[in-house]
Each structure stands twice: as structure tokens, then as C-alpha cells.
Design a protein around this motif. Structure first.
Motif, PDB file in Angstrom:
ATOM      1  N   CYS A 151      -1.393  -2.996  -3.566  1.00  0.00           N
ATOM      2  CA  CYS A 151      -2.496  -3.603  -2.570  1.00  0.00           C
ATOM      3  C   CYS A 151      -3.316  -4.697  -3.452  1.00  0.00           C
ATOM      4  O   CYS A 151      -4.018  -4.988  -3.154  1.00  0.00           O
ATOM      5  CB  CYS A 151      -3.315  -2.748  -2.175  1.00  0.00           C
ATOM      6  SG  CYS A 151      -4.163  -1.773  -3.131  1.00  0.00           S
ATOM      7  N   GLY A 177      -0.886   4.628   0.187  1.00  0.00           N
ATOM      8  CA  GLY A 177      -1.658   4.988   1.287  1.00  0.00           C
ATOM      9  C   GLY A 177      -3.137   4.934   0.965  1.00  0.00           C
ATOM     10  O   GLY A 177      -4.046   5.430   1.555  1.00  0.00           O
ATOM     11  N   GLY A 178      -3.405   4.174  -0.306  1.00  0.00           N
ATOM     12  CA  GLY A 178      -4.917   3.937  -0.417  1.00  0.00           C
ATOM     13  C   GLY A 178      -5.260   5.068  -1.708  1.00  0.00           C
ATOM     14  O   GLY A 178      -6.738   5.221  -1.408  1.00  0.00           O
ATOM     15  N   ALA A 201       0.767  -1.289   0.004  1.00  0.00           N
ATOM     16  CA  ALA A 201      -0.046   0.000   0.125  1.00  0.00           C
ATOM     17  C   ALA A 201       0.728   1.271   0.134  1.00  0.00           C
ATOM     18  O   ALA A 201       0.562   2.143   0.782  1.00  0.00           O
ATOM     19  CB  ALA A 201      -0.992  -0.103   1.110  1.00  0.00           C
ATOM     20  N   GLY A 230      -5.050   4.740  -4.700  1.00  0.00           N
ATOM     21  CA  GLY A 230      -5.396   3.762  -5.874  1.00  0.00           C
ATOM     22  C   GLY A 230      -4.538   4.403  -6.918  1.00  0.00           C
ATOM     23  O   GLY A 230      -4.517   4.261  -8.164  1.00  0.00           O
ATOM     24  N   SER A 231      -3.157   4.811  -6.503  1.00  0.00           N
ATOM     25  CA  SER A 231      -2.146   5.091  -7.669  1.00  0.00           C
ATOM     26  C   SER A 231      -0.877   4.201  -7.594  1.00  0.00           C
ATOM     27  O   SER A 231       0.119   4.727  -8.191  1.00  0.00           O
ATOM     28  CB  SER A 231      -1.720   6.621  -7.255  1.00  0.00           C
ATOM     29  OG  SER A 231      -1.329   6.801  -6.267  1.00  0.00           O
TER      30      SER A 231
HETATM   31 FE1  FES Z   1      -1.990   2.204  -3.721  1.00  0.00          FE
HETATM   32 FE2  FES Z   1      -4.093   0.724  -3.439  1.00  0.00          FE
HETATM   33  S1  FES Z   1      -2.732   1.388  -1.790  1.00  0.00           S
HETATM   34  S2  FES Z   1      -3.302   1.435  -5.187  1.00  0.00           S
END
Ligand code: FES
Length: 106
Positions: A49, A41-42, A38, A44-45
Motif C-alpha cells: 500500500c 488488509g491494513g 493492501a 502494516g505487514s
Molecule cells: Fe499491508 Fe499497508 S496494507 S502494509
């Protein structure tokens, strides 16, 4: 809390209680599940994850968004059941969810 089972590529299983309102990625990090970095950090880039949704859960988890599809397409090891776990919100209907962690992420 919904229970989520993460299965490592070697078959090791870890089941955790995931807090509602978090994501499948957050739940993995909070429970020290290996194989999910991750890095972004979430956002989506980063696609670190990446998970493979158990076949029996694909319809309940739903389809990736257009932007998630774009990120997944960058990975040559992408499969039909690939998802970014940071884009999957933990909801009551996901109680019992099973995800597999791809070997390429180790
Ligand atoms: Fe980077 Fe999901 S944490 S795309």
C-alpha cells in the motif's frame, strides 16, 4: 469529507471523498484506485500500500512509526516521502491530500 487525490505513475489523477476514520489505503480500495493491493488488509505487514506523499503534504501527514519505518526499509525503492497508506488515518486536516503511486507497485 476530506478529498484525497491519487496520482498514478503515468500522471492519471483520481480525486475521491474519503470517509473520516478510515485510512488513505481504505479510501483507495473503496474507490477502486489501481496500484494499492493492501495484501495484509491494513496490518502494516505487507507494504503493498506504499505511496509517495506530495512534498507539500509531508509535514501535515506526519512521520511514520518505528514499525512502519521497518517495513518501508525492506523496499529498495523507498523514497524520503514514502509511507504505508494503511497507516495514515483520514482526518479533516488531510483535506486536499495528494499522494503519488509508485510504478514498482503495478
Ligand atoms: Fe499491508 Fe499497508 S496494507 S502494509
Amino acid at each position: 469529507m476530506p478529498k484525497i487525490t491519487y496520482i498514478q505513475f503515468d500522471g492519471t489523477e483520481s480525486s475521491v471523498d474519503a470517509a473520516l476514520g478510515t485510512t488513505v489505503m481504505n479510501s483507495a480500495l473503496e474507490n477502486l484506485i489501481p496500484g494499492i493491493d493492501a495484501d495484509c488488509g491494513g496490518e502494516g505487514s505487507c507494504a503493498t500500500c506504499h505511496v509517495l506523499i506530495d512534498e507539500s503534504w509531508i509535514s501535515k501527514v506526519g512521520e511514520p512509526s518505528e514499525s512502519e519505518e521497518s517495513m518501508l526499509d525492506l523496499n529498495p525503492d523507498r523514497a524520503a516521502n514514502s509511507r504505508l497508506s494503511c497507516q495514515i488515518n483520514v482526518t479533516p486536516k488531510l483535506d486536499g491530500l495528494i499522494v503519488n503511486l509508485p510504478e514498482f507497485q503495478y
